[in-house]
Design a protein around this motif. Structure first.
Motif, PDB file in Angstrom:
ATOM      1  N   LYS A   1      47.096  53.286  32.455  1.00 11.65           N
ATOM      2  CA  LYS A   1      46.682  51.943  32.620  1.00 11.65           C
ATOM      3  C   LYS A   1      46.034  51.102  31.500  1.00 11.65           C
ATOM      4  O   LYS A   1      45.271  51.757  30.727  1.00 11.65           O
ATOM      5  CB  LYS A   1      45.723  51.969  33.755  1.00 11.65           C
ATOM      6  N   ALA A   2      46.334  49.897  31.447  1.00 12.04           N
ATOM      7  CA  ALA A   2      45.949  49.068  30.456  1.00 12.04           C
ATOM      8  C   ALA A   2      44.386  48.995  30.814  1.00 12.04           C
ATOM      9  O   ALA A   2      43.654  49.379  31.812  1.00 12.04           O
ATOM     10  CB  ALA A   2      46.129  47.450  30.487  1.00 12.04           C
ATOM     11  N   PHE A   3      43.423  48.658  29.845  1.00 10.01           N
ATOM     12  CA  PHE A   3      42.056  48.746  29.882  1.00 10.01           C
ATOM     13  C   PHE A   3      41.485  47.695  31.112  1.00 10.01           C
ATOM     14  O   PHE A   3      40.220  47.899  31.868  1.00 10.01           O
ATOM     15  CB  PHE A   3      41.287  48.269  28.644  1.00 10.01           C
ATOM     16  N   TYR A   4      42.196  46.860  31.451  1.00 10.08           N
ATOM     17  CA  TYR A   4      41.832  45.836  32.394  1.00 10.08           C
ATOM     18  C   TYR A   4      42.420  46.136  33.854  1.00 10.08           C
ATOM     19  O   TYR A   4      42.149  45.410  34.699  1.00 10.08           O
ATOM     20  CB  TYR A   4      42.216  44.377  31.838  1.00 10.08           C
ATOM     21  N   ALA A   5      42.966  47.217  34.031  1.00 12.57           N
ATOM     22  CA  ALA A   5      43.895  47.413  35.433  1.00 12.57           C
ATOM     23  C   ALA A   5      42.978  48.377  36.556  1.00 12.57           C
ATOM     24  O   ALA A   5      42.674  49.292  35.634  1.00 12.57           O
ATOM     25  CB  ALA A   5      45.063  47.904  35.027  1.00 12.57           C
ATOM     26  N   GLN A   6      43.019  47.853  37.510  1.00 10.05           N
ATOM     27  CA  GLN A   6      42.369  48.765  38.355  1.00 10.05           C
ATOM     28  C   GLN A   6      43.485  49.498  39.327  1.00 10.05           C
ATOM     29  O   GLN A   6      43.445  50.637  39.337  1.00 10.05           O
ATOM     30  CB  GLN A   6      41.880  47.998  39.607  1.00 10.05           C
ATOM     31  N   VAL A   7      44.483  48.980  39.773  1.00 10.67           N
ATOM     32  CA  VAL A   7      45.733  49.774  40.180  1.00 10.67           C
ATOM     33  C   VAL A   7      46.878  48.852  39.367  1.00 10.67           C
ATOM     34  O   VAL A   7      47.094  47.631  39.160  1.00 10.67           O
ATOM     35  CB  VAL A   7      45.982  49.245  41.380  1.00 10.67           C
TER      36      VAL A   7
END
Length: 485
Positions: free
Chosen positions: A295-301
RNA sequence: GCGGAGUUAGUCUAGCUCGGUAAGAUGUCAGCUUCCCAAGCUGAAGGCCGCGGGUUCAAAUCCCGCACUCCGCACCA
């Protein structure tokens, strides 16, 4: 048809081609759209607006491509949108520091760690270049953003690496002035810029590329309170969770917990309904649920929408639940208020984004549409009529006996309303083949009978069948068959 | 950025070993002819042979750099 066939068509028929190609110092990763490509892109975006923006009542903005340093300090891109790299002093090979260290010494250092940590690990574990056993230079960060200098003092700013930051920054004003109400979708189409180490495969990995991004702001307490969910409850999604690929309706996906809530499911549902209308075979697609490391650093799901092409699975859209990452970062950095009132309560909205790669989508549409019709010895671009760069070819069977003039007259009648291509020269079959290659779904031909009874033939691209219609019917027929669904 | 393979008209390819100022097919344009699916004939345009440097009387050809494209590695929309 495969990548090379699409590439050849793109170069020969004006879909896309390398930028600055007449100069030797042209850099990789920059491509231009020609006339056919622009026409296809415009039509693709109109479909996107219809199926996502208007369908969901979103608003669209157009932000600057150059944004201030503070934006990217807040967004995390200055710190995180960079890879730690190490270069061998001897053979000049470059490696990712974190990966090289973990491969050789099994020590895991997060890629966002201080640079000294990497240097220390390399020294302590005596890590050498895997290729030539040389020593490494000190670890440095390679940030993928393009830096620009503003004004005579060259004040630092950056070309945006994703279009969405202006949506986050503009959110307070838009919410206030556009009578915002959660959930609220804000969309943007435009260029983004990333200094890729190795751009590759024409439109598939560019340094300057188009994104169509949607950021939906929502109340995190209401993720299962989605009125419009019934519209897509029975829409089928193909979801890859770990190694298992399952087909299920949106409703089943929420009930089984594969998708965390109705809110996310609704947007995945309307997204797949959009892609169905582009002509891509969605049974060859999947939403791949990303693991924590991907996942990208800003993503939760995060779900990546991927389509199987002749060069493998291709990621067309990144769907990220970004929580309040962006709004709280910008609120802290700017000291502005990003909270809004929903149901008489102050909330900091969460964000779900649908970040679409336009260039990749267009490539995929071309690959799925391009057919080799061996029986008739022709290449056909079977685009949906509403996406075709040219809607209709207007041809004279022969130039003489007044047929040319009659043909010109018909062309003049319709050229403002449709993308029409006028052609008088050469054999009629050759002209049909050329239209087939750029995907024109119809060809209208003026012949001797036209002068007597005001009828023309209309030829369909895919079946090659012809019917005789009245000139007065051309407009209504084209209008019906080139309309968006 | 690394390793491998390439780069000659819009496209595909020959020529390179053995240096002597570019060839074919297809496509494009114009004309004639035919008149509904890449037919035929005639003519024309189109290439500083990826870029730069070197060797040589002479370089597409030999040598050295670089760029780009494709395939792998890594990264991502």
């Amino acid at each position: 048809m495969n990548y090379e066939d699409v590439m050849k068509l793109a170069l020969e028929r004006g879909f896309y081609f390398p930028s600055c190609e007449v100069y030797a110092d042209a850099q990789a990763g920059f491509w231009e759209y020609g006339p056919s490509g622009v026409s296809l892109k415009n039509k693709f975006l109109e479909l996107w607006r219809r199926e996502l923006i208007r369908r969901d009542g979103m608003m669209e903005i157009d932000g600057s491509q150059i944004m201030s340093k503070s934006v990217f300090e807040a967004s995390g891109h200055l710190g995180n949108f960079a890879d730690p790299i190490i270069k061998c002093t001897k053979c000049k090979s470059t490696f990712r520091a974190d990966r090289t260290i973990s491969e050789i010494s099994k020590i895991e250092i997060p890629e966002s760690a201080d640079l000294e940590e990497f240097d220390n690990a390399i020294l302590q574990n005596n890590i050498k270049c895997p290729k030539c056993k040389g020593d490494f230079e000190n670890t440095r960060k390679f940030n993928m953003m393009f830096k620009v200098g503003i004004g005579p003092e060259e004040e630092p700013a950056y070309l945006r690496p994703e279009t969405c930051q202006s949506i986050f920054v503009d959110f307070p004003r838009l919410f206030k002035t556009m009578r915002g109400k959660l959930p609220m979708g804000i969309a943007q189409v435009g260029k983004s810029f990333r200094n890729e180490i190795s751009p590759r495969q024409s439109l598939l990995r560019l340094r300057e590329f188009y994104q169509a991004e949607i950021e939906v702001f929502c109340n995190p307490a209401k993720l299962d309170n989605v009125e419009k969910f019934s519209e897509i409850a029975d829409t089928v999604l193909r979801i890859q969770n770990d190694s298992e690929l399952v087909s299920m309706t949106c409703k089943e996906a929420v009930e089984s917990g594969v998708i965390p809530n109705k809110f996310v499911a609704y947007y995945l549902g309307i997204l797949i309904e959009f892609y169905e209308k582009t002509g891509i075979d969605v049974t060859k697609s999947r939403f791949r649920k990303l693991g924590d490391k991907e996942k990208a650093f800003y993503a939760q799901v995060a779900f990546d929408f991927e389509v199987e092409t002749t060069i493998g699975w291709l990621e067309l859209v990144a769907c990220n639940y970004r929580s309040d990452y962006d709004l709280s970062s910008h609120a802290n950095k700017s000291k502005e208020k990003f909270e809004v009132v929903d149901d008489e309560q102050k909330v900091l909205p969460h964000v779900f984004e649908i970040s679409m790669g336009i260039d990749r989508s267009l490539y995929t549409i071309l690959e799925y549409s391009l057919k080799d019709d061996k029986e008739h010895e022709r290449i056909v671009l079977s685009l949906r009529p509403y996406l075709s760069p040219v809607h209709v070819g207007i041809l004279s069977l022969v130039k003489k006996d007044g047929l040319k003039e009659k043909t010109d007259e018909i062309y003049l009648q319709i050229k403002r309303k449709y993308d029409a291509f006028l052609d008088h020269s050469g054999a009629i079959g050759r002209r049909y083949r050329r239209l087939d290659e750029i995907g024109a779904p119809f060809a209208i031909t003026v012949d001797h009978q036209t002068l007597q009874d005001q009828t023309v033939t209309i030829r369909k691209r895919d079946s090659m069948e012809q019917n005789r219609i009245k000139i007065s019917e051309i407009n209504s027929i084209l209008s019906e068959f080139t309309a968006y669904p």
